[in-house]
Design a protein around this motif. Sequence first.
Motif, PDB file in Angstrom:
ATOM      1  N   ARG A  48     -15.222  -1.265   2.823  1.00 47.40           N
ATOM      2  CA  ARG A  48     -14.177  -0.561   2.081  1.00 47.40           C
ATOM      3  C   ARG A  48     -13.674  -1.474   0.978  1.00 47.40           C
ATOM      4  N   ALA A 105       0.815  -1.213   0.000  1.00 48.79           N
ATOM      5  CA  ALA A 105       0.000   0.000   0.000  1.00 48.79           C
ATOM      6  C   ALA A 105       0.847   1.261   0.000  1.00 48.79           C
ATOM      7  N   ARG A 130     -10.688  -1.997  -1.788  1.00 46.57           N
ATOM      8  CA  ARG A 130      -9.320  -1.541  -2.052  1.00 46.57           C
ATOM      9  C   ARG A 130      -8.564  -2.610  -2.825  1.00 46.57           C
ATOM     10  N   LEU A 160      -9.270  -6.908  -6.192  1.00 46.60           N
ATOM     11  CA  LEU A 160      -9.849  -5.983  -5.217  1.00 46.60           C
ATOM     12  C   LEU A 160     -10.488  -6.786  -4.095  1.00 46.60           C
ATOM     13  N   ARG A 212     -12.620   7.493   9.354  1.00 45.55           N
ATOM     14  CA  ARG A 212     -11.918   6.242   9.035  1.00 45.55           C
ATOM     15  C   ARG A 212     -12.269   5.157  10.044  1.00 45.55           C
ATOM     16  N   THR A 254     -19.686   5.469  -4.481  1.00 45.75           N
ATOM     17  CA  THR A 254     -18.763   5.534  -3.354  1.00 45.75           C
ATOM     18  C   THR A 254     -19.299   6.555  -2.348  1.00 45.75           C
ATOM     19  N   ASP A 296     -14.988   3.752  -0.015  1.00 45.14           N
ATOM     20  CA  ASP A 296     -15.981   3.247   0.932  1.00 45.14           C
ATOM     21  C   ASP A 296     -17.319   3.178   0.213  1.00 45.14           C
ATOM     22  N   SER A 317     -14.990  10.836   0.137  1.00 47.67           N
ATOM     23  CA  SER A 317     -13.688  10.500   0.699  1.00 47.67           C
ATOM     24  C   SER A 317     -13.372  11.404   1.866  1.00 47.67           C
ATOM     25  N   TRP A 376      -8.114   3.865  -6.287  1.00 49.82           N
ATOM     26  CA  TRP A 376      -9.129   2.816  -6.400  1.00 49.82           C
ATOM     27  C   TRP A 376      -9.788   2.520  -5.056  1.00 49.82           C
ATOM     28  N   GLU A 377      -9.223   3.005  -3.990  1.00 50.46           N
ATOM     29  CA  GLU A 377      -9.817   2.772  -2.675  1.00 50.46           C
ATOM     30  C   GLU A 377     -11.134   3.543  -2.560  1.00 50.46           C
ATOM     31  N   ALA A 430      -3.862   4.070  -5.241  1.00 49.67           N
ATOM     32  CA  ALA A 430      -4.646   4.473  -4.071  1.00 49.67           C
ATOM     33  C   ALA A 430      -6.001   5.044  -4.449  1.00 49.67           C
TER      34      ALA A 430
END
Length: 917
Positions: free
Chosen positions: A26, A4, A28, A80, A321, A913, A16, A916, A13-14, A11
């Motif tokens: 999540r 990571a 990822r 993923l 988070r 999503t 929630d 962020s 592509w991450e 990153a």
Amino acid sequence: MTTASDPSYPAHWEADVVLRDGGTARIRPITTEDAGRLVSFYEQVSDESKYYRFFAPYPRLSARDVHRFTHHDYVDRVGLAATIGEEFIGTVRYDRIGPDGRPASAPADEAEVAFLVQDAHQGRGVASALLEHIGAVARERGIRRFAAEVLPANNKMIKVFKDAGYEQKRSFEDGSVHLTLDLEPTAESLAVQRAREQRAEARSVQRLLTPRSVAVIGVSRSGGGVGAAALRNLRDSGFRGHLYAVNEAATTDLLDGVRAYRTLGAVDAPVDLAVIAVPAGRVPEAVAACGEHGVQGLVVLSAGYGESGAAGLDRQRELVRQVRSYGMRLIGPNAYGVINTAPEVGLNASLTPAPAPNRGRIGLFTQSGAIGISLLSALLRRGEGLSSFVSAGNRADVSGNDILQYWYEDEATDVALMYLETLGNPRKFTRLARRTAAVKPVVVARGGRHTPAGHVVPGTRLPDATVSALLRQAGVIRVGTVTELVDVGLLLASQPLPAGPRVAILGNSESLGVLSYDACLAQGLRPGAPQDLTTGATPADFRTALAAALGSAENDAVIVTVIPWVNEQEPQDDLADALRDAVAAHPGKPVAVVHVELAELVDALSPAGALAPRTRPADEDEGGYARPDVRIPAYPAAERAVRAVAEAVRYGQWRRAAADAGQVPEYEDIDEAGAAARLATLLAGVGEGVVTLTEPDATALLAHYGIRVLPTVAAPTADAAVRAARSLGYPVALKTTAPHLRHRADLGGVRLDLGGEADLRRSYEELTELLGTPDELLPVVQAMVPRGVDTVVRSVIDPAAGAVLSFGLAGVASELLGDTAHRLVPATDRDAAGLIRSIRAAPLLFGWRGSDPVDTPALEELLLRLSRLVDDHPEVVGVTLEPVVVATEGLSVLSASVRVAHPPARTDMGPRTLPSY
């Protein structure tokens, strides 16, 4: 090896996501560090699911399998994982293949895809969410099709592919179902994606508003403080579920009559919702306890986060988070709380003292606790109730968009009232608002219209009136104050929509009638002459006059004006009953009352007043029996009542027009993939910030969408200008392109219709003598085009409104008067037609004073093509086409400026999503 922290790790592509049941996960990329997690995940999958995945008994993964499934190049091989905390709950991978089905690299554009979801999490929509995200990744890497082999008995996975909405082919070979999915987004796939998003986000809010059990964490033993207040409000408002108090220093079994525990873990029962009221420094500990206990959602009343500066903002990001790592959703921090008045729930998890507001049909959302208090108080004074209330504070997670998703399908809510300081994701807000407004009104008051220096709310580049107009195009009723928010909400919650702008005015005050008449004209309504019933009018007179006005086909709405009787012998509840009788006998048209110092009448007309005991027996001969189902809003000023009626008229007109909103045309010559590839090349190696493309690059990008920009040839010398003219053919135009002179024909920087070399050289010499050297002027030569009307077409991404398409005539007069019209992107054919007709100077396009009408269909097509470009590619943040000369046949784009930037981490076009952090 990729971890990571590796620079090659994607990153972006991450993400929630909200799952079907309202919980979160999540998604990822899988890295080499995930070997242990992958093995643990596989051990928890049933033998049946393993068989469906590998087509044979496969009890455990070999070391080779683990290496293969955790080592990816993120181009030809991608994996993923959907995670909750550190645990995998689902995985998906693709491997690029060639025509022979063997591993391949680009330009091969097909990949084999496979899923595996932990049995305990099947049915939550994990595979559907993973398919959306792996599809977006594949398109980014140049893959256009997925192939999948599925056993016929694996109905769940076949359904995932079938329901995705993509174009697909199916065949049965060698005992398995072979599926091929075309990954190009379609209208159906986008509709499926958004329907899933709506259901999931609505369900996540529903879980917050309909808990079966609530724990308040941070209840003081003294009975003071925020936590104790929240507990009392829950208890005293009649919460129907189980209620628990948590205080680490609790020494008794009860706090304020509620079962008390030292820790949440000591509660030997499920807890659906936790209200956290501890200092910010102790919130992480409380969140961890909630996550371990299986709590579904949090209301964090604690302050000390984003509102307190940079350190608080970092604390807020970490809070989100942590909350999402447990699959929970969060209202707050710095929230005022939530209320749900449904009889089976009775939730008042807020700082509003008991009793909670009455049951009503209005949903209320605010970002500000202070505004929330004001609105609740105003509704209470007017006797109006609520269906639900959410004051989200810093809205670090749950936002107004989520609440709109819930209200859209909530049968208990007829009107949505919102106080917003920012729109967060404006494209998504306008999309959700447009859809919700098609079935129920959405009324918005916006704070932060004028952003003071240092304020945390981002400003807008558009005038406030323009933002308001754009929101109205999405069906949003934009009001200026919280008072107007309540005024309009009351009328929409209690009255039918008017069929048109014709307003009847009647009452016992000629002066108040005239004020109402003037107010109607100011709002663009069509009032009839006020009917003066004289100061001696009785309730029966009001009933007769109102019934006649409502029964007339000449009226769409009625305003009743009332002043006190001199002898004060007419009870105000009798008048309320008389008005209700008339409305009940002639339903279907809205009625609003304007009164002067008649508080008792306001109470009697309100829902609460209709149900109150009568002050004297009803006179049935006069028709004076109570009708609690008939509600009539009352206002202390004519302007307020008329404004509410006018907003209802405009909203009704929008609803009728929205039934035929038009289409976003498809143009066969649009090369979306080519434009995407060009943008990727242009932005390669570019850091943060906006980049203005060179003229050749801008011209090439626009050409992918069928927008041709007339070429120009640089003319650093007079001889170069002559050579350019010869190549283009006379007549030509000579123009300066220096920034301070660009599009300023009034300063003499443009010379037209130069028919030969002598004219061109003379004009070149004049320009350089009057305005500066060639190095300063940057002159160019361009072929002449047919004369017409000079216009300007623009698109910009505005922080307050999203993607906006703008149109106006070129020239200083239009700029000075602000004669520019705007539409939201994506624009439909009806939007484009309305856009060019909505500027004040529009008659110049349609043959004003005997001139020839210009080719407005060509202009509409240009607007629609530009709208498609901006909507398809979030990298395009600004386009200016100036001037666009519209002739009697066709048009010419003489100059174009395009600004691009890396797309934001979340857009409204990609896979669903959460925002962020």
